[in-house]
Scaffold this motif. Structure first.
Motif, short mmCIF file in Angstrom:
data_model
loop_
_atom_site.label_atom_id
_atom_site.label_comp_id
_atom_site.label_asym_id
_atom_site.label_seq_id
_atom_site.Cartn_x
_atom_site.Cartn_y
_atom_site.Cartn_z
N PHE A 66 0.86 -1.19 0.00
CA PHE A 66 0.00 0.00 0.00
C PHE A 66 0.89 1.23 0.00
N VAL A 67 0.67 2.15 -0.95
CA VAL A 67 1.53 3.33 -1.07
C VAL A 67 0.71 4.60 -1.27
N HIS A 68 1.37 5.72 -1.07
CA HIS A 68 0.80 7.03 -1.39
C HIS A 68 1.06 7.39 -2.85
N HIS A 69 2.28 7.16 -3.31
CA HIS A 69 2.65 7.44 -4.70
C HIS A 69 2.71 6.12 -5.47
N GLY A 70 1.72 5.90 -6.31
CA GLY A 70 1.67 4.68 -7.10
C GLY A 70 2.50 4.76 -8.36
N TYR A 198 2.80 28.89 6.19
CA TYR A 198 2.38 27.81 5.30
C TYR A 198 3.37 26.66 5.41
N ILE A 199 2.86 25.45 5.59
CA ILE A 199 3.69 24.25 5.70
C ILE A 199 3.42 23.33 4.51
N THR A 200 4.49 22.91 3.83
CA THR A 200 4.37 21.97 2.74
C THR A 200 5.61 21.08 2.73
N GLY A 201 5.80 20.34 1.64
CA GLY A 201 6.95 19.46 1.55
C GLY A 201 8.12 20.07 0.80
N HIS A 223 9.26 16.53 0.77
CA HIS A 223 8.12 15.82 0.19
C HIS A 223 7.92 14.48 0.90
N TYR A 224 8.98 13.70 1.00
CA TYR A 224 8.88 12.39 1.64
C TYR A 224 8.52 12.52 3.12
N GLN A 225 9.23 13.39 3.83
CA GLN A 225 9.07 13.48 5.28
C GLN A 225 7.68 13.94 5.69
N THR A 226 7.00 14.75 4.86
CA THR A 226 5.66 15.19 5.20
C THR A 226 4.59 14.21 4.75
N GLU A 227 5.02 13.10 4.10
CA GLU A 227 4.01 12.17 3.61
C GLU A 227 4.21 10.73 4.09
N THR A 228 4.97 10.57 5.16
CA THR A 228 5.02 9.26 5.82
C THR A 228 3.85 9.08 6.78
N PRO A 252 13.58 6.88 2.69
CA PRO A 252 13.55 8.33 2.48
C PRO A 252 14.36 8.78 1.28
N THR A 253 13.86 9.77 0.59
CA THR A 253 14.55 10.33 -0.57
C THR A 253 15.37 11.56 -0.22
N LYS A 254 15.19 12.10 1.00
CA LYS A 254 15.87 13.32 1.44
C LYS A 254 15.39 14.54 0.65
#
Length: 255
Positions: A66-70, A198-201, A223-228, A252-254
């Motif tokens: 199961f993933v967020h980015h398919g 404003y907070i984003t990735g 991007h990765y750290q805000t979507e785990t 993680p992609t850093k």
């Protein structure tokens, strides 16, 4: 529980039908050999579908990833090169793939943005961040004012560093808008609504001076750290409610 039953379980609360303008293909992207027969015993969770996460999931004995980015984003693509390696890693191991993109960003309480809002203790929460007619983010009020640096420390897990902190707004922050991942340009919506931060990735060279000129704080957590958060919240829900064995694959992609 079969693959189709598992996907119905996920969609009962993620509701892909509410995100018809999402170009990603939410739900089952790659089935297993018996989607209505084979019993699912172990589910792996990760942020990204790629050759590495598929191989690790298979090595760990998972039946589904199961993933967020398919792997599929609405366009036709030849199954060659790197894309062949990704697809074949699933098929050779009879590993199914389920992906939920915007439905996982937007979900409350199991989504990425809800997870970030809970992590920083946001109150008076409302929806925020419109994209293609869909609202996927959240905004609210901090219980106590914080500086940009203090807030950045709350956004991420211990030991993680943000990509960028642009402290160009109020020194004491009260109101915050959140859209995880690659939603850099949605800072414009935060400015329009008069939010302090404003907070984003992701971060953006093109928007640096805009953010400074508008006098808003911006925290780019990665991007990765805000979507785990979303995949882990769904993992915890599945474990609690079904007893299925679940694992999280952290790659993680850093970025």
């Amino acid at each position: 529980m079969t693959l189709n039953e598992l996907n119905n379980y996920f969609n009962a609360f993620l509701k892909k039908e509410d995100f018809s303008r999402d170009p990603s293909l939410n739900g089952i992207q790659i089935q297993n050999s018996e989607p209505d027969g084979k019993q699912i015993k172990k589910v792996a969770f990760a942020v990204d579908a790629c050759e590495a996460t598929a191989k690790i999931a298979a090595e760990q004995g998972a039946d589904v990833l199961f993933v967020h980015h398919g792997l599929f984003w609405g366009d036709c693509q030849t199954i060659t090169g790197s894309f062949y390696k990704r697809i074949s890693a699933f098929i050779k191991n009879d590993l199914a793939l389920i992906a939920y993109h915007l439905p996982l960003d937007a979900n409350v309480p199991y989504g990425n943005n809800a997870g970030l809002a809970a992590r920083i203790g946001l109150t008076e929460i409302e929806t925020f961040g419109e994209w293609r007619g869909m609202t996927i983010g959240l905004k609210g009020v901090l219980p106590n004012p914080l500086t940009a640096e203090q807030l950045a420390q709350k956004v991420l897990a211990d030991g993680e560093e943000p990509l960028a902190v642009l402290p160009f707004g109020k020194k004491e922050i009260s109101t915050v808008g959140i859209v995880s991942g690659g939603a850099t340009e949605d800072v414009e919506q935060a400015v329009a609504q008069g939010l302090d931060t404003y907070i984003t990735g992701e971060t953006s060279h093109q928007l640096y001076h805009y953010v400074k000129e508008c006098g808003i704080n911006m925290i780019c957590g990665g991007h990765y750290q805000t979507e785990t958060l979303g995949v882990n919240l769904v993992k915890q829900k599945l474990e609690k409610e079904t007893g299925l064995e679940c694992i999280f694959i952290d790659l993680p992609t850093k970025l």
